[in-house]
Design an enzyme around this catalytic site. Structure first.
Site, mmCIF file in Angstrom:
data_model
loop_
_atom_site.group_PDB
_atom_site.id
_atom_site.type_symbol
_atom_site.label_atom_id
_atom_site.label_comp_id
_atom_site.label_asym_id
_atom_site.label_seq_id
_atom_site.Cartn_x
_atom_site.Cartn_y
_atom_site.Cartn_z
ATOM 1 C CE LYS B 86 -10.499 -1.185 -2.273
ATOM 2 N NZ LYS B 86 -10.795 -2.447 -1.191
ATOM 3 C CB SER B 161 -9.450 -5.720 -1.638
ATOM 4 O OG SER B 161 -9.881 -5.222 -1.109
ATOM 5 C CB SER B 185 -8.875 -4.766 2.279
ATOM 6 O OG SER B 185 -9.128 -6.369 1.702
#
Lengths: 99, 492
Positions: B86, B161, B185
């Site tokens: 990420k 996210s 997330s």
């Protein structure tokens, strides 16, 4: 709850955010809506409840006072928008009058 | 080299444990596996947009090195296994933006500890995955570089996210990925994409090199195809770190040892507060069926109460935005990132931040600044911290009676792109079952437990006490191995 445009402008100033008039109006409505939702916490009796700023059972985590390898000067300034001879360059904090 | 599409598909469908066993057995090389992942990315990511950038040259060089090391007897646990990272996690020498225009072009001089640990274990970085800007969001639509799509339905969000990481794993672009979880997330996008997402207990994994959002809530966690892989990656990234004083001084356990399939007598708490109005009926039905399944495996199902549940979201939003407003003050256009000229130093800050941050980030900075400002601090921020104590006490009481707590991961399956972007409050409500774990420092895992009528995945969440990852992994593995949800794949 609705914030006024002036209240939003004040918060934006504290946060160092340049906002357009359209953004000021949009955030006035949205922040008011979210704050109204958040206000439900105020109905809870917390008179004898300590705050939890973090959840760990740790305090005063200390490190030995020993020098360690760190970033080089050139690595530290490599991402700077403006640097000079290993220093970050900023615009003057004080104006010409030395105020 | 295996060239045809079927061979590529066979390789990319593998998870971490399967891939490393096959590599060790010499069934294929890391270069072949890495090429297969890169080919899959090339084939599907134009539409999916799970990656913000890939690093094919570096990945293939590392893969080639891994193959030579293996020939020389190297047997480190992830040798030659590709992973995705990420983009809120710093990667030395690889551009890292946190999904924000304000960090466009930023090349970190060091890597996050979790990334370093995976690389030291032999893992190969395929690239950086898309995220809501600074991890602020639940759909990945707040990325400054365009949304990611859900591999099960390209008109829908992958969750967020960590939506890029979840979509990449679900679409077989990577065997596994790292995500971050501040209010759900990792778990919510894993649920929306039909895979496994593990949020470790606060303090279990070092946050060094994780671009800070809510520092008392943030944790890095694995997003994987199987529970086995989640345990494996957690073992590798967990542990005390002198560079993060909020890591707990405990040794990482052998989490894989918890994967026995035996949950006889395990006490599973069901909080009725989590089965509320507004939950999609197919989600409720799937989770209630899963509860029956756990009972059939020998678990004891125990109704529990978490009376402060409905306060978790407002408390979370006050605390996370307050912490975010402080953390994001570092983006000043001087040391790194975007810089926009102004008439004075303050105007320089205002112009830089006004131009560089997207609408959701500005909204959260504003909310947090307001909650911390003179006259409102006690009523909002301090009050939220006190109610946080009550929420934590709910869980302390519950875990004195049960081993784990079971609930839906999210009240709905994946929603349509654009459906909630203009309604911040509706978007916030998608986190209703996940934020408590962050507030209380718990661990949690989302695993697949069904599909809705439209074929979209449904996830269930298992929560455990702080440092109770072995318990949630044990329960998750027993369920996964006795059901077949994980075998269904999106058609791409």
């Amino acid at each position: 709850m609705k914030l006024t445009r002036e209240e939003v402008r004040h918060v934006a100033e504290l946060a160092r955010l340049q906002l357009s008039d359209a953004e000021l109006d949009e955030y006035a409505g949205q922040l008011g809506q979210i704050l109204t939702y958040a206000q439900q916490v105020q109905s809870v009796d917390t008179s004898s409840v300590p705050p939890t700023p973090q959840v760990l059972p740790l305090s005063n985590v200390l490190a030995d006072d020993e020098s360690q390898e760190s970033l080089s000067n050139s690595q530290a300034v490599r991402n700077a928008p403006d640097s000079d001879d290993g220093y970050f360059r900023v615009i003057a904090v004080f104006d010409d009058k030395g105020a | 080299m295996m060239g045809d599409q079927n061979a590529t598909k066979q390789l990319t469908s593998l998870g971490v444990a399967e891939a490393r066993a096959a590599l060790a057995a010499g069934r294929f090389t890391s270069v072949e596996l890495t090429n297969a992942c890169l080919a899959q990315i090339e084939r599907v990511d134009g539409a999916l947009h799970a990656f913000l950038r890939t690093t094919p040259d570096e990945a293939l060089e590392a893969a080639s090195w891994a193959d030579r090391a293996r020939a020389g007897g190297d047997a480190r646990p992830l040798l030659g296994v590709p992973i995705a990272i990420k983009d809120v996690l710093m990667t030395s020498g690889i551009e890292t933006t946190a999904g924000s225009r304000i960090l466009e072009g930023f090349v970190p001089p060091y890597s996050a500890t979790a990334v370093q640990k995976l690389q030291a274990a032999g893992a190969i970085i395929l690239g950086k995955t898309n995220t809501d800007e600074f991890a602020m969001g639940s759909s990945t639509e707040n990325s400054g570089f365009g949304p990611t799509r859900n591999p099960w339905d390209m008109e829908r969000v992958p969750g967020g996210s960590s939506g890029g990481s979840a979509a990449a794993v679900a679409a077989d672009e990577a065997p596994a990925a790292l995500g971050t979880d501040t209010g759900g997330s990792v778990r919510q996008p894993a649920s929306f994409c039909g895979i496994v997402g593990l949020k470790p207990s606060y303090g279990r994994v070092s946050r060094y090199g994780l671009i800070a959002y809510g520092s008392s809530l943030d944790q890095i966690g694995p997003i994987t195809k199987t529970v086995t892989d989640a345990a494996l990656l957690l073992e590798l990234i967990a542990g005390d770190d002198p560079r993060d004083s909020t890591t707990m001084p405990v040794n990482a356990l052998d989490f894989s040892a918890a994967l026995t399939g035996d949950i006889e007598g395990m006490r599973i708490g069901i909080p009725e507060e989590y089965f509320v109005e507004g939950i999609q009926s197919e989600v409720e039905n799937a989770v209630r069926s899963a509860i029956d399944h756990f009972a059939s495996l020998g678990a004891e199902i125990v109704p529990i109460g978490l009376p402060n549940t409905e306060l978790a979201l407002p408390v979370y939003y006050l605390i996370v935005t307050a912490e975010a407003s402080a953390n994001l003050s570092r983006y000043d256009g001087i040391r790194f990132g975007l810089s926009v000229d102004g008439d004075s130093i303050f105007d320089h800050f205002r112009q830089t931040r006004g131009a560089g941050f997207g609408p959701e980030v500005k909204r959260r900075i504003m909310l947090g600044t307001y909650a911390l400002s003179a006259g409102y601090y006690d009523a909002y921020y301090l009050k939220a911290q006190q109610v946080r104590t009550l929420i934590k006490q709910d869980f302390d009481r519950a875990f004195s009676d049960v081993d784990v707590i079971l609930s839906p991961t999210s009240p709905t399956t994946a929603f349509r792109i654009g459906e909630k972007v203009d309604d911040p409050l509706a978007m916030i409500l998608t986190d209703i079952f996940t934020t408590s774990a962050n507030l209380a420092g718990l661990c949690g895992i989302s695993i697949p437990c069904g599909f809705d009528a439209g074929g979209l995945p449904i996830g269930l969440q298992l929560l455990g006490p702080s440092l109770g990852e072995d318990k949630i992994l044990r329960a998750a593995y027993a369920y996964e191995q006795s059901t077949e949800w994980r075998l269904r794949k999106p058609e791409l």
